[in-house]
Scaffold this motif. Structure first.
Motif, PDB file in Angstrom:
ATOM      1  N   UNK A 217       0.823  -1.202   0.000  1.00  0.00           N
ATOM      2  CA  UNK A 217       0.000   0.000   0.000  1.00  0.00           C
ATOM      3  C   UNK A 217       0.862   1.259   0.000  1.00  0.00           C
ATOM      4  N   UNK A 218       2.134   1.114   0.363  1.00  0.00           N
ATOM      5  CA  UNK A 218       3.067   2.233   0.295  1.00  0.00           C
ATOM      6  C   UNK A 218       3.547   2.362  -1.149  1.00  0.00           C
ATOM      7  N   UNK A 219       3.288   3.467  -1.824  1.00  0.00           N
ATOM      8  CA  UNK A 219       3.737   3.616  -3.221  1.00  0.00           C
ATOM      9  C   UNK A 219       5.244   3.446  -3.351  1.00  0.00           C
ATOM     10  N   UNK A 220       5.664   2.673  -4.333  1.00  0.00           N
ATOM     11  CA  UNK A 220       7.081   2.407  -4.527  1.00  0.00           C
ATOM     12  C   UNK A 220       7.517   1.056  -4.007  1.00  0.00           C
ATOM     13  N   UNK A 221       6.651   0.405  -3.233  1.00  0.00           N
ATOM     14  CA  UNK A 221       7.011  -0.891  -2.644  1.00  0.00           C
ATOM     15  C   UNK A 221       6.978  -1.994  -3.696  1.00  0.00           C
ATOM     16  N   UNK A 222       5.928  -2.051  -4.498  1.00  0.00           N
ATOM     17  CA  UNK A 222       5.642  -3.088  -5.490  1.00  0.00           C
ATOM     18  C   UNK A 222       4.955  -4.272  -4.830  1.00  0.00           C
ATOM     19  N   UNK A 223       3.676  -4.477  -5.185  1.00  0.00           N
ATOM     20  CA  UNK A 223       2.918  -5.585  -4.620  1.00  0.00           C
ATOM     21  C   UNK A 223       3.550  -6.924  -4.996  1.00  0.00           C
ATOM     22  N   UNK A 224       3.881  -7.071  -6.275  1.00  0.00           N
ATOM     23  CA  UNK A 224       4.498  -8.325  -6.691  1.00  0.00           C
ATOM     24  C   UNK A 224       5.880  -8.486  -6.058  1.00  0.00           C
ATOM     25  N   UNK A 225       6.627  -7.387  -5.983  1.00  0.00           N
ATOM     26  CA  UNK A 225       7.972  -7.455  -5.412  1.00  0.00           C
ATOM     27  C   UNK A 225       7.971  -7.860  -3.957  1.00  0.00           C
ATOM     28  N   UNK A 226       7.081  -7.263  -3.160  1.00  0.00           N
ATOM     29  CA  UNK A 226       7.092  -7.534  -1.716  1.00  0.00           C
ATOM     30  C   UNK A 226       6.528  -8.919  -1.407  1.00  0.00           C
ATOM     31  N   UNK A 227       5.546  -9.397  -2.195  1.00  0.00           N
ATOM     32  CA  UNK A 227       5.036 -10.748  -1.955  1.00  0.00           C
ATOM     33  C   UNK A 227       6.050 -11.804  -2.406  1.00  0.00           C
ATOM     34  N   UNK A 228       6.780 -11.521  -3.481  1.00  0.00           N
ATOM     35  CA  UNK A 228       7.865 -12.429  -3.874  1.00  0.00           C
ATOM     36  C   UNK A 228       8.967 -12.426  -2.824  1.00  0.00           C
ATOM     37  N   UNK A 229       9.281 -11.262  -2.286  1.00  0.00           N
ATOM     38  CA  UNK A 229      10.277 -11.170  -1.214  1.00  0.00           C
ATOM     39  C   UNK A 229       9.868 -12.037  -0.036  1.00  0.00           C
ATOM     40  N   UNK A 230       8.617 -11.894   0.396  1.00  0.00           N
ATOM     41  CA  UNK A 230       8.124 -12.697   1.502  1.00  0.00           C
ATOM     42  C   UNK A 230       8.159 -14.178   1.196  1.00  0.00           C
ATOM     43  N   UNK A 231       7.744 -14.538  -0.016  1.00  0.00           N
ATOM     44  CA  UNK A 231       7.758 -15.945  -0.410  1.00  0.00           C
ATOM     45  C   UNK A 231       9.154 -16.529  -0.415  1.00  0.00           C
ATOM     46  N   UNK A 232      10.118 -15.785  -0.945  1.00  0.00           N
ATOM     47  CA  UNK A 232      11.509 -16.260  -0.978  1.00  0.00           C
ATOM     48  C   UNK A 232      12.062 -16.427   0.429  1.00  0.00           C
ATOM     49  N   UNK A 233      11.808 -15.461   1.295  1.00  0.00           N
ATOM     50  CA  UNK A 233      12.299 -15.542   2.670  1.00  0.00           C
ATOM     51  C   UNK A 233      11.687 -16.711   3.428  1.00  0.00           C
TER      52      UNK A 233
END
Length: 266
Positions: A160-176
């Motif tokens: 929801x924070x502009x610049x974060x990237x929904x796909x990027x942050x969910x992929x980050x979480x998934x990888x971690x």
């Protein structure tokens, strides 16, 4: 809207919605940098519909099995890996849905600025790089547990924070959390379906109560261009992801973030 605006924004939405580089950031920034007028709510709805069409079309077989499995689990108590994945998608969508409804207007007011975008682009880009290089990647999307789904859902709230990237942050979480690159990407894309649908529905409600006239040519072209570019983006991204990893997108985010800081903070 001029055709170059329609083409630019439609391509931008389609290409950035599913890449880990933040579509919302680019849709805010491009008109600002080029001096374009705000594209308006109707066009925002159009390009979101386009990306929804793209992801549903690309994953139509998977979604058919997931939906079929979910109904079987509800009405026949027949549980399969597809029904389980359906429930994980639902669970992971709940946090961002709640926060978006309760605090979405505050985020719109206070966080839609180039400086916020720049900082989020840099920070979450580095976090994406860390997750891609340090995490143990051995699980597929069918191995996601309720705990993992909740955590990925909480990561998605940060989008929801502009610049974060929904796909990027969910992929980050998934990888971690141990997902492979492809599994993290596939779950992220499947997770986008209910979220884009909900966001598009809310914008459509706003649009229906708006007195402004609708430019149907811009709407139709926006849907078509964003759908076509998003479908191509998903297809290519999933094919090359295991080979190239996240580093090219991290480098892009670092360059973009530094450029924005130079442009707006210096």
């Amino acid at each position: 809207m001029d055709f170059e605006h329609i083409l630019g924004l439609g391509l931008l939405q389609g290409l950035t919605e599913f890449l880990p580089i933040s579509s919302s950031a680019h849709l805010i920034l491009l008109p600002t940098l080029l001096g374009w007028k705000d594209q308006g709510l109707a066009f925002d709805v159009a390009v979101h519909v386009g990306t929804l069409i793209a992801v549903v079309s690309y994953f139509q077989h998977d979604l058919r099995q997931i939906i079929k499995g979910w109904f079987a689990s509800v009405f026949k108590k027949n549980h399969t890996q597809d029904s389980r994945l359906a429930w994980m998608i639902i669970i992971a969508t709940i946090p961002v849905g709640l926060v978006g409804l309760l605090a979405g207007h505050l985020i719109e007011i206070y966080l839609r600025s180039p400086i916020v975008i720049a900082i989020a682009t840099l920070f979450f880009g580095l976090l994406l790089w860390y997750s891609d290089t340090k995490a143990q990647r051995h699980k597929d999307e069918y191995a996601i547990s309720i705990k993992t789904a909740i955590i990925i859902g909480l990561y998605q709230v940060l989008a929801l924070i502009p610049g974060t990237s929904r796909s990027g942050i969910t992929m980050t979480g998934g990888l971690l959390l141990g997902l492979t690159r492809e599994a993290a990407a596939r779950f992220s894309f499947l997770l986008s379906v209910p979220l884009i649908f909900l966001a598009g529905s809310l914008k459509s409600v706003e649009l229906m109560s708006s007195p402004s006239q609708i430019d149907w040519f811009s709407i139709i072209m926006g849907v078509f261009i964003s759908a076509l570019s998003a479908f191509a983006c998903i297809s290519i991204f999933l094919k090359v992801l295991e080979k190239v990893g996240m580093l090219p997108f991290v480098i892009y985010r670092l360059i973009l973030g530094c450029f924005l800081l130079y442009l707006y903070a210096v």
